[in-house]
Scaffold this motif. Structure first.
Motif, PDB file in Angstrom:
ATOM      1  N   ILE A 176       0.817  -1.304  -0.102  1.00  0.00           N
ATOM      2  CA  ILE A 176       0.083   0.046   0.088  1.00  0.00           C
ATOM      3  C   ILE A 176       0.929   1.406   0.065  1.00  0.00           C
ATOM      4  N   VAL A 177       1.785   1.403   0.883  1.00  0.00           N
ATOM      5  CA  VAL A 177       2.895   2.282   0.695  1.00  0.00           C
ATOM      6  C   VAL A 177       3.601   2.677  -0.782  1.00  0.00           C
ATOM      7  N   ALA A 178       3.995   1.357  -1.370  1.00  0.00           N
ATOM      8  CA  ALA A 178       4.503   1.514  -2.438  1.00  0.00           C
ATOM      9  C   ALA A 178       3.469   1.871  -3.791  1.00  0.00           C
ATOM     10  N   VAL A 179       2.241   1.405  -3.435  1.00  0.00           N
ATOM     11  CA  VAL A 179       1.227   1.939  -4.381  1.00  0.00           C
ATOM     12  C   VAL A 179       0.989   3.483  -4.214  1.00  0.00           C
ATOM     13  N   ALA A 180       0.905   3.737  -3.247  1.00  0.00           N
ATOM     14  CA  ALA A 180       0.620   5.464  -2.687  1.00  0.00           C
ATOM     15  C   ALA A 180       1.789   6.260  -3.365  1.00  0.00           C
ATOM     16  N   ASN A 181       2.977   5.804  -3.270  1.00  0.00           N
ATOM     17  CA  ASN A 181       4.195   6.628  -3.542  1.00  0.00           C
ATOM     18  C   ASN A 181       4.277   6.400  -5.226  1.00  0.00           C
ATOM     19  N   THR A 182       3.816   5.274  -5.791  1.00  0.00           N
ATOM     20  CA  THR A 182       3.923   5.073  -7.011  1.00  0.00           C
ATOM     21  C   THR A 182       3.068   6.266  -7.988  1.00  0.00           C
ATOM     22  N   MET A 185       1.749   8.868  -6.793  1.00  0.00           N
ATOM     23  CA  MET A 185       2.324  10.248  -6.549  1.00  0.00           C
ATOM     24  C   MET A 185       3.374  10.582  -7.235  1.00  0.00           C
ATOM     25  N   THR A 186       4.285   9.682  -7.625  1.00  0.00           N
ATOM     26  CA  THR A 186       5.504   9.725  -8.575  1.00  0.00           C
ATOM     27  C   THR A 186       5.048   9.746 -10.106  1.00  0.00           C
ATOM     28  N   LEU A 187       3.724   9.153 -10.586  1.00  0.00           N
ATOM     29  CA  LEU A 187       3.429   9.199 -11.853  1.00  0.00           C
ATOM     30  C   LEU A 187       3.158  10.502 -12.343  1.00  0.00           C
ATOM     31  N   GLN A 188       2.559  11.327 -11.293  1.00  0.00           N
ATOM     32  CA  GLN A 188       2.174  12.817 -11.644  1.00  0.00           C
ATOM     33  C   GLN A 188       3.352  13.497 -12.260  1.00  0.00           C
ATOM     34  N   THR A 189       4.404  13.144 -11.891  1.00  0.00           N
ATOM     35  CA  THR A 189       5.551  13.882 -12.724  1.00  0.00           C
ATOM     36  C   THR A 189       5.572  13.760 -14.064  1.00  0.00           C
ATOM     37  N   ILE A 190       5.202  12.693 -14.448  1.00  0.00           N
ATOM     38  CA  ILE A 190       5.095  12.715 -16.063  1.00  0.00           C
ATOM     39  C   ILE A 190       4.670  13.892 -16.670  1.00  0.00           C
ATOM     40  N   SER A 215      10.420  -1.847  -6.917  1.00  0.00           N
ATOM     41  CA  SER A 215      11.845  -2.428  -6.657  1.00  0.00           C
ATOM     42  C   SER A 215      12.627  -1.679  -5.578  1.00  0.00           C
ATOM     43  N   ALA A 216      12.478  -0.221  -5.253  1.00  0.00           N
ATOM     44  CA  ALA A 216      13.015   0.631  -4.280  1.00  0.00           C
ATOM     45  C   ALA A 216      12.325   0.199  -3.029  1.00  0.00           C
ATOM     46  N   TYR A 217      10.952  -0.298  -3.023  1.00  0.00           N
ATOM     47  CA  TYR A 217      10.222  -0.936  -1.591  1.00  0.00           C
ATOM     48  C   TYR A 217      10.562  -2.395  -1.656  1.00  0.00           C
ATOM     49  N   GLY A 218      11.581  -3.081  -2.296  1.00  0.00           N
ATOM     50  CA  GLY A 218      11.925  -4.514  -2.235  1.00  0.00           C
ATOM     51  C   GLY A 218      10.402  -5.193  -2.674  1.00  0.00           C
ATOM     52  N   GLN A 219       9.879  -4.846  -3.637  1.00  0.00           N
ATOM     53  CA  GLN A 219       8.696  -5.468  -4.027  1.00  0.00           C
ATOM     54  C   GLN A 219       8.599  -5.701  -5.709  1.00  0.00           C
TER      55      GLN A 219
END
Length: 388
Positions: free
Chosen positions: A206-212, A214-219, A280-284
């Motif tokens: 869930i933490v990985a999804v949340a950060n993903t 948010m980061t996708l908006q930088t596209i 990968s950064a979250y080990g997933q």
């Protein structure tokens, strides 16, 4: 100037009644059996020939002498998986399905145009192919129809989409790109589940999804030029069932819309990079399902100018505002020149809303638009043949 055929009160009443019947019986993608049968019955009453193509639902008909140029008019016929929320006496009778995009309007308008064209069939200088396309909402209909060969001998195509932001009696038209491309994504990130009070023993997806997300908006904000149009929207998030358990996996799905092929490719590349690197950064690990939809609707300059000039003789023509929505009419335009227009259907709600209803007062203009587009295109290609 092409002679215009009047839309009589009788024809207007016919189209409104057809519109109400189709509105009552919405059918989803690839399930349009009643709709197809109903359209077929109406065309048979008009003595219009149904063409034999290997398609499961939807149909193709043709009016004309058989020889001469052939052009096409298209209407989509499927509904949306929504529960209608109106008090209309002809509201949807099918639970979980509604014509919340106005394809009922499109069907009725093309049937009206069929009547007009059939009445003057002996005067036609070529053939008008009527395409009643299934499965547009899942952008599979046009591909299926094209694969079945329905564009054989067709020189150009014209179509409309009702537009509730435009007044009845007005049509919005634009040369070039009118509607966006559509790519849909579905992502699952898999980690390691654990007790919520002991997160160090797991890998929290869930933490990985949340950060993903948010980061996708930088596209959009950091990869696409501010002068370009690109939308990346996450429309659904899933993961977990209770408050005290970290799940093993979580996911999200959404869509990307743009008007540039270069931006479309860039957005997809960056999407994969960001999703995989963040997981990968979250080990997933991440699993991405990518659904490439239609390209932008891209109107031919010559065809659009021709039809706009004709439409201006009986209704108001304005510059259309490009829409980030998509339409698989683009699939036809990638093969033959075409024109897609926004037909005024001013109403109380926008497209895809549970209380949306296309204004049937616009049908008389839509039917005449179809008819006059067909006549103008046939005249154009006959003249072109004479010159050549």
């Amino acid at each position: 100037m092409v002679e215009t055929a009047p839309v009589t009160d009788e024809l207007d009443r016919y189209m409104i009644e057809q519109f109400k019947q189709f509105h009552r019986h919405p059918e989803l993608c690839d399930q349009e059996k009643w709709t197809t049968a109903k359209i077929t019955a109406e065309l048979h009453k008009m003595a219009i020939s149904i063409l034999d193509f290997p398609i499961q639902s939807g149909l193709v008909a043709q009016i004309g002498p058989g020889d001469g140029p052939t052009i096409a008019l298209r209407a989509d016929i499927d509904a949306l998986p929504l529960q209608e929320e109106t008090d209309l006496p002809y509201k949807s009778e099918i639970s979980g399905a509604a014509h919340a995009c106005g394809h009922d309007f499109h069907i009725a308008a093309l049937l009206g145009a069929a009547k007009l064209l059939k009445e003057r069939e002996s005067q036609l200088s070529g053939n008008v192919r009527l395409i009643f396309e299934p499965g547009e909402e899942r952008h599979v209909g046009a591909r299926e129809m094209i694969h079945a060969g329905i564009l054989k001998d067709v020189l150009a195509i014209s179509g409309i989409h009702n537009m509730p932001t435009i007044p009845v009696g007005t049509v919005g038209m634009k040369i070039g790109k009118l509607m966006a491309s559509n790519d849909n994504f579905d992502v699952t990130i898999t980690g390691v589940g654990s007790h919520a009070a002991m997160p160090q023993t797991g890998r929290d997806p869930i933490v990985a999804v949340a950060n993903t997300i948010m980061t996708l908006q930088t596209i959009v904000s950091r990869n696409i030029s501010p002068s370009d149009r690109l939308v990346l929207t996450v429309g659904a998030i899933s993961g977990g069932h209770v408050n005290n358990v970290i799940p093993e996996s979580a996911g999200f799905k959404g869509t990307i819309r743009t008007f540039s092929e270069a931006d479309r490719k860039l957005a997809k590349r960056r999407f994969y990079e960001i999703v995989n690197a963040t997981a990968s950064a979250y080990g997933q690990t991440a699993t991405i399902t990518w659904d490439q939809g239609p390209a932008p609707v891209d109107n031919s300059e010559a065809i659009t100018n021709l039809i706009a000039n004709q439409a201006s003789q009986f209704m108001k023509v304005t510059d259309a505002i490009p829409s980030n929505a998509d339409d698989d009419f683009a699939e036809y335009e990638q093969l033959i020149p075409g024109c897609y227009a926004f037909m005024g259907s001013k109403g109380q709600a926008n497209l895809h809303h549970p209380d949306f209803i296309a204004n049937p007062e616009g049908l008389k203009y839509a039917a005449k638009f179809h008819e006059q587009a067909a006549l103008a295109l046939l005249a154009h290609f006959n003249q072109k043949d004479k010159v050549e």
